[in-house]
Structure formats: structure tokens, C-alpha cells
Design a protein around this motif. Structure first.
Motif, PDB file in Angstrom:
ATOM      1  N   PHE A  71       0.839  -1.201   0.000  1.00 34.70           N
ATOM      2  CA  PHE A  71       0.000   0.000   0.000  1.00 34.70           C
ATOM      3  C   PHE A  71       0.872   1.249   0.000  1.00 34.70           C
ATOM      4  O   PHE A  71       0.574   2.238  -0.691  1.00 34.70           O
ATOM      5  CB  PHE A  71      -0.914   0.011   1.226  1.00 34.70           C
ATOM      6  N   LEU A  72       1.932   1.210   0.782  1.00 32.57           N
ATOM      7  CA  LEU A  72       2.832   2.360   0.895  1.00 32.57           C
ATOM      8  C   LEU A  72       3.480   2.679  -0.440  1.00 32.57           C
ATOM      9  O   LEU A  72       3.522   3.851  -0.873  1.00 32.57           O
ATOM     10  CB  LEU A  72       3.897   2.061   1.950  1.00 32.57           C
ATOM     11  N   VAL A  73       3.970   1.654  -1.120  1.00 28.28           N
ATOM     12  CA  VAL A  73       4.591   1.861  -2.425  1.00 28.28           C
ATOM     13  C   VAL A  73       3.556   2.309  -3.454  1.00 28.28           C
ATOM     14  O   VAL A  73       3.827   3.174  -4.301  1.00 28.28           O
ATOM     15  CB  VAL A  73       5.296   0.572  -2.902  1.00 28.28           C
ATOM     16  N   TYR A  74       2.350   1.752  -3.362  1.00 24.39           N
ATOM     17  CA  TYR A  74       1.301   2.153  -4.315  1.00 24.39           C
ATOM     18  C   TYR A  74       0.954   3.632  -4.157  1.00 24.39           C
ATOM     19  O   TYR A  74       0.910   4.383  -5.136  1.00 24.39           O
ATOM     20  CB  TYR A  74       0.049   1.310  -4.110  1.00 24.39           C
ATOM     21  N   PRO A 138      15.519   8.058  -5.876  1.00 23.74           N
ATOM     22  CA  PRO A 138      14.696   8.063  -7.104  1.00 23.74           C
ATOM     23  C   PRO A 138      13.629   6.978  -7.074  1.00 23.74           C
ATOM     24  O   PRO A 138      13.866   5.874  -6.573  1.00 23.74           O
ATOM     25  CB  PRO A 138      15.730   7.799  -8.212  1.00 23.74           C
ATOM     26  N   HIS A 139      12.467   7.281  -7.598  1.00 27.49           N
ATOM     27  CA  HIS A 139      11.375   6.312  -7.611  1.00 27.49           C
ATOM     28  C   HIS A 139      11.730   5.068  -8.410  1.00 27.49           C
ATOM     29  O   HIS A 139      11.283   3.961  -8.075  1.00 27.49           O
ATOM     30  CB  HIS A 139      10.113   6.956  -8.195  1.00 27.49           C
ATOM     31  N   ILE A 140      12.513   5.224  -9.446  1.00 28.61           N
ATOM     32  CA  ILE A 140      12.881   4.076 -10.264  1.00 28.61           C
ATOM     33  C   ILE A 140      13.687   3.068  -9.453  1.00 28.61           C
ATOM     34  O   ILE A 140      13.563   1.852  -9.630  1.00 28.61           O
ATOM     35  CB  ILE A 140      13.675   4.528 -11.529  1.00 28.61           C
ATOM     36  N   PHE A 141      14.506   3.577  -8.505  1.00 29.22           N
ATOM     37  CA  PHE A 141      15.291   2.687  -7.643  1.00 29.22           C
ATOM     38  C   PHE A 141      14.359   1.888  -6.736  1.00 29.22           C
ATOM     39  O   PHE A 141      14.544   0.677  -6.540  1.00 29.22           O
ATOM     40  CB  PHE A 141      16.282   3.499  -6.811  1.00 29.22           C
ATOM     41  N   THR A 142      13.353   2.581  -6.166  1.00 27.69           N
ATOM     42  CA  THR A 142      12.373   1.891  -5.328  1.00 27.69           C
ATOM     43  C   THR A 142      11.622   0.832  -6.124  1.00 27.69           C
ATOM     44  O   THR A 142      11.345  -0.261  -5.629  1.00 27.69           O
ATOM     45  CB  THR A 142      11.381   2.900  -4.726  1.00 27.69           C
ATOM     46  N   THR A 143      11.302   1.143  -7.380  1.00 30.36           N
ATOM     47  CA  THR A 143      10.598   0.191  -8.238  1.00 30.36           C
ATOM     48  C   THR A 143      11.444  -1.052  -8.487  1.00 30.36           C
ATOM     49  O   THR A 143      10.942  -2.187  -8.432  1.00 30.36           O
ATOM     50  CB  THR A 143      10.241   0.845  -9.587  1.00 30.36           C
TER      51      THR A 143
END
Length: 222
Positions: A71-74, A138-143
Motif C-alpha cells: 500500500f505504501l509503495v502504491y 529516485p522512484h525508479i530505484f524503489t521500483t
């Protein structure tokens, strides 16, 4: 009781994430990690270890370290992809549930030496930390990490068990790390970023320190 506290942290984390308080949600997952590290050993210390407790622990882990981080990542990034983002975020608890089920039916002898795949507790905690410092990452790293954790949880890679690390060394590292997180909560709390959360985290951390002290004393007398 500790397991139920862990489960409640997961529920609160989902609630905070849904209302846009993402850092509070991440902190609650980390608090859940602290409680999760205590429940099994505390139950054995008090001689109240049971099969019911083990099942409750697995259910709490799915919520706190599976559903809550997804949920947090979403809400912090995947929401911009609409239904596709929600579908991808939902994969994390599915992989985590499979990982927990596989662990529960594995032999206890194997689990003493290593874990097969990354434990859901570690995977969920990593996502929480990435979200906590999301403004610097960066969000891409989290992805990429999110995707990697999904597959690593169900992989056959052997991860050395932390039980093999001497408790004073590992326990000290965990205690210092949690203390640093608590300090961040306090500093941010003075700026209004973590309202009331410091009042929850502080007594829990004190209880954790007391647990560590009592466990250390009991080991010396054994």
C-alpha cells in the motif's frame, strides 16, 4: 500480545498511507519489525510458545510486512499507473504469503542455518526504509528494489540466518539502528511531521531495551 501489536502496526500503517501520512506509515512498519524480533523469543522465555502463536505470527507478518508496504509503495509512486499500478503493488503480499507458507512447512533444522529466499520481514522493512527516505531516493530505484524483493522472496537463494550471528553483536546493531530511527522520529516530531507517533515509539523502544536486558541476564544465568 506482541504479535497482535505487530498486526495492529500493520493496520495503522495502511491507514496512515491511505491518508497521505507516508512517513508515519513507514515508521509503523519498522516498529512492527521491532515487535516481530521480540515475539518468538519472548514467548519462549515465558514458556508460552504455541502453534496458535506461530499461525498468528504468520498472519501478522502478511499484513505488516506484505500488505502495508505494498500500500505504501502504491500510494507513493504506483498510483500514477492506475489499475496497473495497483495490480503490480498487489503482487508483493502474494509473493510474501507464498514465502511464509513455504517457510512454515520447511524443516526446523534447515531454518536454523539459513533462509530459503529473503524473509518477508526483511523485504517489507527495506521498502519501508526506502519510502521513509523517498525524497532522497529516485522512484525508479524503489521500483527496482520492489520488483527484486518480490522475486527474491520466492527464490531458492539461501540467505544466512541471523540466528547464526552472536546475539550481543547482532542485537547491539539492531538496538542502535532502532535508536537512530527513534531519534529521527523525535526530530521530525518537533517539526510536526510525526504527530503523536513519538508517544507510541518511545515506550515500545524502552520495552525493547528492557527485553534485551532481561534476556541478556537470563543467558548469563543459564
Amino acid at each position: 500480545m506482541v504479535t497482535l501489536g505487530n498486526l495492529y502496526c500493520g493496520f495503522l500503517s495502511v491507514g496512515f498511507a491511505a491518508t497521505g501520512q507516508f512517513k508515519n506509515a513507514a515508521i509503523l512498519i519498522l516498529i512492527g519489525m521491532m515487535l516481530d524480533s521480540m515475539d518468538g523469543r519472548l514467548a519462549r522465555m515465558l514458556n508460552v510458545d504455541s502453534e496458535l502463536g506461530k499461525q498468528l505470527d504468520s498472519l501478522a507478518d502478511i499484513v505488516t510486512f506484505g500488505v502495508a508496504p505494498s500500500f505504501l509503495v502504491y500510494y507513493t509512486y504506483f498510483f500514477q499507473f492506475g489499475l496497473l499500478g495497483m495490480a503490480i503493488a498487489g503482487l508483493f503480499p502474494l509473493f510474501g504469503a507464498y514465502r511464509l507458507a513455504r517457510f512454515n512447512i520447511s524443516s526446523s533444522k534447515t531454518s536454523l542455518n539459513y533462509f530459503v529466499g529473503v524473509p518477508i520481514t526483511a523485504a517489507g522493512g527495506i521498502l519501508a526504509i526506502l519510502t521513509l527516505f523517498g525524497d532522497k531516493i529516485p522512484h525508479i530505484f524503489t521500483t527496482v528494489v520492489f520488483t527484486g524483493m518480490c522475486f527474491l522472496m520466492v527464490s531458492k537463494i539461501r540467505i544466512p540466518s541471523l540466528k547464526e550471528i552472536p546475539l550481543p553483536k547482532y542485537g547491539t546493531i539492531v538496538t542502535v539502528f532502532l535508536g537512530c530511527i527513534l531519534y529521527i522520529i523525535y526530530i521530525k516530531g518537533t517539526k510536526g511531521q510525526f504527530p503523536y507517533l513519538i508517544y507510541i515509539a518511545t515506550p515500545l523502544y524502552i520495552a525493547y531495551l528492557a527485553y534485551r536486558f532481561v534476556k541478556g541476564k537470563s543467558k548469563k544465568h543459564d
